[in-house]
Design an enzyme around this catalytic site. Sequence first.
Site, PDB file in Angstrom:
ATOM      1  N   MET A 199      -3.449  12.888  -3.442  1.00 31.46           N
ATOM      2  CA  MET A 199      -3.806  12.779  -4.855  1.00 31.46           C
ATOM      3  C   MET A 199      -4.808  11.640  -5.061  1.00 31.46           C
ATOM      4  O   MET A 199      -4.960  11.134  -6.181  1.00 31.46           O
ATOM      5  CB  MET A 199      -2.550  12.564  -5.707  1.00 31.46           C
ATOM      6  CG  MET A 199      -1.598  13.753  -5.602  1.00 31.46           C
ATOM      7  SD  MET A 199      -0.453  13.866  -6.979  1.00 31.46           S
ATOM      8  CE  MET A 199       0.456  12.362  -6.791  1.00 31.46           C
ATOM      9  N   LEU A 256      -6.662   6.440  -2.234  1.00 36.36           N
ATOM     10  CA  LEU A 256      -6.338   6.387  -0.807  1.00 36.36           C
ATOM     11  C   LEU A 256      -6.107   4.958  -0.335  1.00 36.36           C
ATOM     12  O   LEU A 256      -6.705   4.006  -0.845  1.00 36.36           O
ATOM     13  CB  LEU A 256      -7.468   7.027   0.013  1.00 36.36           C
ATOM     14  CG  LEU A 256      -7.782   8.496  -0.279  1.00 36.36           C
ATOM     15  CD1 LEU A 256      -8.785   9.031   0.747  1.00 36.36           C
ATOM     16  CD2 LEU A 256      -6.542   9.369  -0.308  1.00 36.36           C
ATOM     17  N   HIS A 257      -5.214   4.834   0.639  1.00 29.73           N
ATOM     18  CA  HIS A 257      -4.914   3.539   1.263  1.00 29.73           C
ATOM     19  C   HIS A 257      -4.773   3.773   2.768  1.00 29.73           C
ATOM     20  O   HIS A 257      -4.974   4.906   3.256  1.00 29.73           O
ATOM     21  CB  HIS A 257      -3.670   2.908   0.635  1.00 29.73           C
ATOM     22  CG  HIS A 257      -2.492   3.823   0.537  1.00 29.73           C
ATOM     23  ND1 HIS A 257      -1.857   4.347   1.644  1.00 29.73           N
ATOM     24  CD2 HIS A 257      -1.842   4.350  -0.542  1.00 29.73           C
ATOM     25  CE1 HIS A 257      -0.861   5.113   1.264  1.00 29.73           C
ATOM     26  NE2 HIS A 257      -0.828   5.151  -0.067  1.00 29.73           N
ATOM     27  N   HIS A 283      -2.823   6.905   3.927  1.00 33.67           N
ATOM     28  CA  HIS A 283      -3.582   8.162   3.946  1.00 33.67           C
ATOM     29  C   HIS A 283      -4.539   8.183   5.145  1.00 33.67           C
ATOM     30  O   HIS A 283      -4.714   9.215   5.794  1.00 33.67           O
ATOM     31  CB  HIS A 283      -4.414   8.313   2.661  1.00 33.67           C
ATOM     32  CG  HIS A 283      -3.612   8.376   1.393  1.00 33.67           C
ATOM     33  ND1 HIS A 283      -3.586   7.359   0.486  1.00 33.67           N
ATOM     34  CD2 HIS A 283      -2.818   9.355   0.881  1.00 33.67           C
ATOM     35  CE1 HIS A 283      -2.820   7.697  -0.547  1.00 33.67           C
ATOM     36  NE2 HIS A 283      -2.337   8.903  -0.330  1.00 33.67           N
ATOM     37  N   ASP A 340       7.441  10.711   1.803  1.00 34.14           N
ATOM     38  CA  ASP A 340       7.971  11.667   0.825  1.00 34.14           C
ATOM     39  C   ASP A 340       8.829  12.661   1.598  1.00 34.14           C
ATOM     40  O   ASP A 340       8.438  13.802   1.811  1.00 34.14           O
ATOM     41  CB  ASP A 340       6.818  12.340   0.086  1.00 34.14           C
ATOM     42  CG  ASP A 340       5.955  11.315  -0.621  1.00 34.14           C
ATOM     43  OD1 ASP A 340       6.377  10.795  -1.648  1.00 34.14           O
ATOM     44  OD2 ASP A 340       4.861  10.988  -0.107  1.00 34.14           O
ATOM     45  N   SER A 354       1.823   2.665  -1.055  1.00 35.36           N
ATOM     46  CA  SER A 354       1.884   3.710  -2.071  1.00 35.36           C
ATOM     47  C   SER A 354       0.739   3.493  -3.050  1.00 35.36           C
ATOM     48  O   SER A 354       0.392   2.355  -3.357  1.00 35.36           O
ATOM     49  CB  SER A 354       3.215   3.636  -2.825  1.00 35.36           C
ATOM     50  OG  SER A 354       3.129   4.362  -4.032  1.00 35.36           O
TER      51      SER A 354
HETATM   52  P1  AMP Z   1      -0.118  11.194  -2.299  1.00 33.63           P
HETATM   53  O1  AMP Z   1      -1.569  10.903  -2.401  1.00 33.63           O
HETATM   54  O2  AMP Z   1       0.773  10.083  -2.727  1.00 33.63           O
HETATM   55  O3  AMP Z   1       0.259  12.529  -2.861  1.00 33.63           O
HETATM   56  O4  AMP Z   1       0.172  11.310  -0.747  1.00 33.63           O
HETATM   57  C1  AMP Z   1      -0.606  12.131   0.080  1.00 33.63           C
HETATM   58  C2  AMP Z   1      -0.026  12.082   1.475  1.00 33.63           C
HETATM   59  O5  AMP Z   1      -0.030  10.725   1.927  1.00 33.63           O
HETATM   60  C3  AMP Z   1       1.426  12.549   1.527  1.00 33.63           C
HETATM   61  O6  AMP Z   1       1.645  13.260   2.741  1.00 33.63           O
HETATM   62  C4  AMP Z   1       2.173  11.259   1.507  1.00 33.63           C
HETATM   63  O7  AMP Z   1       3.465  11.366   2.060  1.00 33.63           O
HETATM   64  C5  AMP Z   1       1.254  10.401   2.359  1.00 33.63           C
HETATM   65  N1  AMP Z   1       1.558   8.978   2.216  1.00 33.63           N
HETATM   66  C6  AMP Z   1       1.969   8.334   1.101  1.00 33.63           C
HETATM   67  N2  AMP Z   1       2.291   7.055   1.391  1.00 33.63           N
HETATM   68  C7  AMP Z   1       2.078   6.900   2.719  1.00 33.63           C
HETATM   69  C8  AMP Z   1       2.253   5.812   3.626  1.00 33.63           C
HETATM   70  N3  AMP Z   1       2.703   4.620   3.228  1.00 33.63           N
HETATM   71  N4  AMP Z   1       1.941   6.012   4.928  1.00 33.63           N
HETATM   72  C9  AMP Z   1       1.467   7.208   5.359  1.00 33.63           C
HETATM   73  N5  AMP Z   1       1.274   8.260   4.551  1.00 33.63           N
HETATM   74  C10 AMP Z   1       1.586   8.123   3.247  1.00 33.63           C
END
Ligand code: AMP
Length: 262
Positions: free
Chosen positions: A23, A26-27, A30, A142, A177
């Site tokens: 979504m 990014l960090h 990601h 997640d 996050s």
């Molecule tokens: P999001 O952008 O939060 O929907 O997450 C996109 C993807 O990044 C999902 O597969 C999340 O589980 C993953 N993600 C979120 N936080 C982390 C993290 N700390 N380390 C690795 N992947 C993550």
Amino acid sequence: MTLLIKSIDDLARQKFDVLVPTMGALHAGHQSLIKLARQRSDRVLVSIFINPLQFENKDDLAKYPKTLEADLKLAEAAGATAVFVPSYEDIYPGEINRIEAGEIGDLYEGASRDGHFSGVLTVVKRLFDLTKPKIAIFCEKDFQQLFLIKQMVKELNIPIEIVAAPIIREIDGLAMSSRNVRLDIAGRKSALIISQALKENTIEDMHAVLATEPAFTLDYLEIIDEDTFLPASENSKNKRAIIAGWVNGVRLLDNRRMGAAL
Ligand code: AMP
């Protein structure tokens, strides 16, 4: 150069092996997924779409960070071949065929976030249909989402390999996050209580650690069986502690496989 794909017509002209759905905002977490994807193929597509269907809380949706310029740089630095940024109409062109998440979808995250997992599965299925990858990568952060996506892929016979990636943490242990940027300095410190609690070996000790932080409001803490997502029993092969709660109104979640290092 990483290619920016803004429409499904442009997408249809390309072929990708690995999809990393996100979504945005990014960090390094990601980026680790993108790097893992690159180990499998050099045709890696990152999608960025803030999916309104999975936000039961309008305020959370409105406050979700949007950082597209920085995202493109981070995706490129991690090795993404292309970044797909669809519009709402690309994803939901007409009447929405919601995918239901079943009984497990109503527990834990689903109990607090009505319709959340149905929204997640619906967008993931649509992204799969549009991008047709061989592999899709999701993080264990997640964990319930990962469980339900694997379940959907099995039930619908979708020919995509789901790869689970480990949680990337800040040096002090906080799980990365996109929502962490909404914490102020005091909140950022309070949020650490979650990863600290996860280091304990029993649910009672985890509760005791969480109770020491008044700024943390617990939603749920459970030790689940990874194969069923129900509370673990003595016979469970792999157990995982899952925690969710709020600091300053920011929802945070984390987990750890019992017996594994944080
Ligand atoms: P999001 O952008 O939060 O929907 O997450 C996109 C993807 O990044 C999902 O597969 C999340 O589980 C993953 N993600 C979120 N936080 C982390 C993290 N700390 N380390 C690795 N992947 C993550």
